[in-house]
Design a protein around this motif. Structure first.
Motif, PDB file in Angstrom:
ATOM      1  N   THR A   1      73.882 -12.244  -9.619  1.00 37.42           N
ATOM      2  CA  THR A   1      72.334 -12.406 -10.240  1.00 37.42           C
ATOM      3  C   THR A   1      71.190 -12.328  -9.649  1.00 37.42           C
ATOM      4  N   ALA A   2      71.511 -13.577  -8.372  1.00 36.11           N
ATOM      5  CA  ALA A   2      70.622 -13.657  -7.398  1.00 36.11           C
ATOM      6  C   ALA A   2      69.668 -12.469  -6.335  1.00 36.11           C
ATOM      7  N   ILE A   3      70.967 -11.481  -6.213  1.00 35.20           N
ATOM      8  CA  ILE A   3      70.523 -10.336  -6.155  1.00 35.20           C
ATOM      9  C   ILE A   3      69.702  -9.243  -6.856  1.00 35.20           C
ATOM     10  N   CYS A   4      70.868  -8.873  -7.943  1.00 32.08           N
ATOM     11  CA  CYS A   4      69.655  -7.993  -9.225  1.00 32.08           C
ATOM     12  C   CYS A   4      68.486  -8.150  -9.043  1.00 32.08           C
ATOM     13  N   LEU A   5      68.027  -9.988  -9.390  1.00 28.46           N
ATOM     14  CA  LEU A   5      66.919 -10.498  -9.704  1.00 28.46           C
ATOM     15  C   LEU A   5      65.747  -9.841  -8.431  1.00 28.46           C
ATOM     16  N   SER A   6      66.569  -9.857  -7.707  1.00 29.77           N
ATOM     17  CA  SER A   6      65.889 -10.324  -5.964  1.00 29.77           C
ATOM     18  C   SER A   6      65.299  -8.099  -5.947  1.00 29.77           C
ATOM     19  N   GLU A   7      65.660  -7.534  -6.215  1.00 25.17           N
ATOM     20  CA  GLU A   7      65.375  -6.248  -6.933  1.00 25.17           C
ATOM     21  C   GLU A   7      64.675  -5.849  -7.736  1.00 25.17           C
ATOM     22  N   PHE A   8      64.630  -6.602  -9.191  1.00 26.25           N
ATOM     23  CA  PHE A   8      63.886  -6.179 -10.018  1.00 26.25           C
ATOM     24  C   PHE A   8      62.742  -7.226  -9.835  1.00 26.25           C
ATOM     25  N   ARG A   9      62.674  -7.869  -8.874  1.00 22.44           N
ATOM     26  CA  ARG A   9      60.908  -8.617  -8.215  1.00 22.44           C
ATOM     27  C   ARG A   9      60.286  -7.440  -7.318  1.00 22.44           C
ATOM     28  N   ARG A  10      61.516  -6.957  -6.408  1.00 19.88           N
ATOM     29  CA  ARG A  10      61.237  -6.174  -5.433  1.00 19.88           C
ATOM     30  C   ARG A  10      60.493  -4.649  -5.685  1.00 19.88           C
ATOM     31  N   GLY A  11      60.530  -4.706  -6.735  1.00 21.69           N
ATOM     32  CA  GLY A  11      60.011  -3.314  -7.834  1.00 21.69           C
ATOM     33  C   GLY A  11      60.686  -3.017  -8.989  1.00 21.69           C
ATOM     34  N   VAL A  12      60.056  -2.929 -10.145  1.00 22.50           N
ATOM     35  CA  VAL A  12      60.515  -2.414 -11.209  1.00 22.50           C
ATOM     36  C   VAL A  12      61.942  -1.477 -10.674  1.00 22.50           C
ATOM     37  N   MET A  13      62.867  -1.696 -11.680  1.00 17.90           N
ATOM     38  CA  MET A  13      63.727  -0.505 -11.692  1.00 17.90           C
ATOM     39  C   MET A  13      63.391   0.740 -12.368  1.00 17.90           C
TER      40      MET A  13
END
Length: 265
Positions: free
Chosen positions: A252-264
């Motif tokens: 979950t942390a990895i996925c949220l980090s990617e979402f916050r780095r930029g929107v999918m």
């Protein structure tokens, strides 16, 4: 003074059925209680004199309706293990009223929302709520099969994140919520698109929902048809002999980090 029935009642709130009947949950430790005062209505504060002095300023700053309804300043000799669920009891414990939470307002939410599909381990749930708070996620929707967010272990593991993260629990079928949700739904699967290759976009779509599945079984079969985009966190072990899977809280942390780095996309 706290009577034996009082002590037994407080201990009984470790059970979900008792919390539901009495509409109360327990928080322990001066920092956690300090954070929760003002976010949840406090029915009873039990505290030693030193800790009460540390909390008194916070209490005095609160509106009258949010101050503890009752306060029991116990002696320094009081044994908190009589009411605590912690291995190392602390000198502050509070009973808070359970909040009223609903999911209807999330159907058309334009924010990133997290949905947990049967995440059953209290430690995982607490860590996920705390992680969601770190990444600015205000809503973590729980399926009916998830651990209880107001159980003592989860409350302690959130480290106060429950003050900022709403955790509405679905009373019915998860599919009912997904059928009403209007945004894009992501889910983690072994056959999904590698998360690091999906690209980033500054064009934020209206509403995004990330579904994370059960510790052992992943996203349940009935939920899978509602997933718009399948994503996958690829392993990078050099010999191909790495761990079989990631812990759901870490994933979950990895996925949220990617979402916050930029929107999918």
């Amino acid at each position: 003074m706290l009577s034996k029935p009082d002590l037994a009642f407080i201990r009984s709130l470790s059970k979900a059925s008792e919390r539901k009947v009495h509409n109360l949950f327990v928080a322990e430790g001066i920092k956690l209680v300090h954070d929760m005062l003002g976010s949840f209505a406090c029915a009873l504060l039990i505290v030693k004199p030193k800790e009460y002095n540390l909390l008194s300023k916070r209490i005095g700053e609160l509106p009258l309706e949010l101050r503890p309804e009752s306060c029991e300043v116990v002696s320094d000799s009081f044994d908190f293990s009589k009411i605590s669920s912690l291995k190392s009891p602390q000198a502050t414990l509070a009973l808070f009223h359970l909040p009223e939470l609903s999911v209807e307002r999330l159907y058309a939410s334009q924010e990133l929302v997290l949905l947990l599909d049967n995440v059953q381990d209290p430690g995982n749930l607490g860590t996920i709520i705390r992680t969601a708070d770190w990444f600015g996620i205000g809503d973590v929707v729980l399926s009916s099969g998830c651990a209880n967010p107001f159980s003592p272990k989860v409350v302690q593991a959130t480290m106060g994140a429950l003050c900022r993260v709403h955790t509405p629990r679905l009373q019915g079928d998860t599919r009912d919520f997904l059928a009403h949700y209007r945004g894009l739904v992501y889910g983690t699967f072994l056959d999904g698109e590698p998360i690091y290759q999906m690209g980033l976009s500054t064009d934020i779509p209206d509403g995004q929902l990330l579904v994370m599945g059960n510790e052992g079984n992943g996203i349940s079969p009935e939920v899978k048809p509602y997933i718009s985009k399948r994503i996958y966190i690829p392993p990078y072990s050099s010999d191909g002999m790495g761990s079989e899977s990631l812990n759901v809280a870490i994933a979950t942390a990895i996925c949220l980090s990617e979402f916050r780095r930029g929107v999918m996309k």
